[in-house]
Design an enzyme around this catalytic site. Structure first.
Site, PDB file in Angstrom:
ATOM      1  N   CYS B  37       0.829  -1.148   0.230  1.00 39.81           N
ATOM      2  CA  CYS B  37       0.058  -0.019  -0.069  1.00 39.81           C
ATOM      3  C   CYS B  37       0.996   1.172   0.087  1.00 39.81           C
ATOM      4  O   CYS B  37       0.339   2.409  -0.198  1.00 39.81           O
ATOM      5  CB  CYS B  37      -0.836   0.133   1.163  1.00 39.81           C
ATOM      6  SG  CYS B  37      -0.153  -0.027   2.652  1.00 39.81           S
ATOM      7  N   CYS B 107      -2.541  -3.577   8.636  1.00 39.49           N
ATOM      8  CA  CYS B 107      -2.182  -2.266   9.144  1.00 39.49           C
ATOM      9  C   CYS B 107      -1.590  -2.450  10.594  1.00 39.49           C
ATOM     10  O   CYS B 107      -0.966  -1.659  11.054  1.00 39.49           O
ATOM     11  CB  CYS B 107      -3.446  -1.368   8.952  1.00 39.49           C
ATOM     12  SG  CYS B 107      -4.530  -1.303   7.537  1.00 39.49           S
TER      13      CYS B 107
HETATM   14  S1  FES Z   1      -3.531   0.373   4.175  1.00 38.60           S
HETATM   15 FE1  FES Z   1      -1.267   0.320   4.382  1.00 38.60          FE
HETATM   16  S2  FES Z   1      -1.216   0.377   6.459  1.00 38.60           S
HETATM   17 FE2  FES Z   1      -3.284   0.174   6.043  1.00 38.60          FE
END
Ligand code: FES
Lengths: 201, 139
Positions: B37, B107
């Site tokens: 991400c 996360c």
């Molecule tokens: S989406 Fe990357 S840490 Fe939550």
């Protein structure tokens, strides 16, 4: 594998003996009758896509059995997903990594070199300061963007180079390097997205 | 996707945002990132060298709401614990406390990794410190 319709052995996309459409191969490269490769000829891929789109067109199956219609629908879905993935160098690279067991999504945080994290963190700090600042600070945002885009272009170049290298050697190291470049690219892309001037209320 | 109230609370009022003196031998710094991400998290602890108790904790996260909430919660939990106790904090504890949905579990993993990285940095510093003969510095 045998044909679902007539039982003939080793059917191709269409059975050699009864001509019935077979269920699609789920692997994208194989679906296009290609070997997995990173630097593929996108024109050739496009041609294959158009050719198959014609062969798999639903109209051609309107008078076939429900089972064959079903396979035509499945095949069209794979065709579109496969084309969307393979025509884009980054999506294609991510796909190859997954095929080779180096899925980007399954890395642990330890796979990311600390220097990259430090760099990204510092850039984020500077960017945040500019975003939260006065008009002068905000005026720096386009400059950040130019800088990040140059960084991304560099990364794309590195991706292209290592792609050619892997196609030639299939060396594991090339894939690990590729993943490193893609990680970096993802971070840079996030930074670029944050360079838009924020709306102030 | 709907965030739970606790996530929103930490997201809107993050606790302990900031940084500690990275060069201090009593401070451990953990910098971690989730490549898929593109998020990055820095978490720091300040340890009382005599008692081994974490006296302060700070974080700064560039990432999604769940990552911010996870690291904010982590700093709250860290304060007042010993380093050994801190190592027992699991990402699943964070998931439960914040009611994170399955797609947001990574996360919380980021926060757990950040705690571990900060502690190992602190221990490394302490280790190299012990190697310096105390007698010489005192004399
Ligand atoms: S989406 Fe990357 S840490 Fe939550």
């Amino acid at each position: 594998m045998t044909c679902w319709n007539c039982g003939a052995a080793e059917p191709a996309r269409f059975c050699v003996s009864c001509k019935a459409l077979q269920p699609p191969v789920p692997e994208y490269f194989a679906f296009f009758e290609l070997a997995p490769q990173l630097a593929l000829d996108e024109k050739d891929l496009q041609q294959r896509f158009y050719g198959l789109s014609r062969k798999l067109h639903p109209d051609l199956f309107s008078r076939k059995s429900p089972a064959e219609n079903e396979h035509a629908l499945e095949a069209t879905a794979v065709l579109n997903d496969a084309y969307r993935t393979l025509r884009d160098p980054i999506a294609r690279a991510l796909y190859v990594l997954k095929l080779e067991g180096l899925d980007v999504g399954e890395q642990s945080t330890k796979d990311v070199p600390p220097e990259l994290l430090e760099e990204v963190f510092e850039l984020n700090m500077a960017l945040e300061e500019a975003r939260m600042g006065d008009a002068d600070a905000l005026a720096q945002l386009p400059g950040f963007r130019v800088r990040f885009e140059a960084m991304r272009a560099e990364t794309d170049l590195a991706v292209a180079q290592v792609s050619t290298a892997w196609d030639a050697t299939h060396a594991k190291q090339a894939l690990t390097d590729l993943r490193g470049h893609l990680n970096r690219r993802k971070y840079i892309t996030n930074l670029i997205d944050k360079t838009n001037v924020p709306d102030r209320v | 996707m709907a965030y739970s109230d606790k996530v929103l609370d930490h997201y809107n009022n993050p606790r302990n945002v900031g940084s500690l003196d990275r060069t201090s031998s009593s401070v451990g710094t953990g910098m971690v990132g989730a490549p898929e991400c593109g998020d990055v998290m820095k978490l720091q602890i300040q340890v009382n060298d005599a008692t081994g108790i974490i006296e302060d904790a700070k974080f700064k996260t560039f990432g999604c709401g769940s990552a911010i909430a996870s690291s904010s919660l982590a700093t709250e939990w860290l304060k007042g614990r010993s380093v050994d106790e801190a190592l027992m904090i699991k990402n699943t504890d964070i998931v439960n406390e914040l009611s994170l949905p399955p797609v947001k579990i990574h996360c919380s993993v980021l926060a757990e990794d950040a705690i571990k990285a900060a502690i190992s940095d602190y221990r490394k510093k302490q280790g190299s410190e012990v190697a310096t003969p105390v007698a010489q510095t005192v004399a």
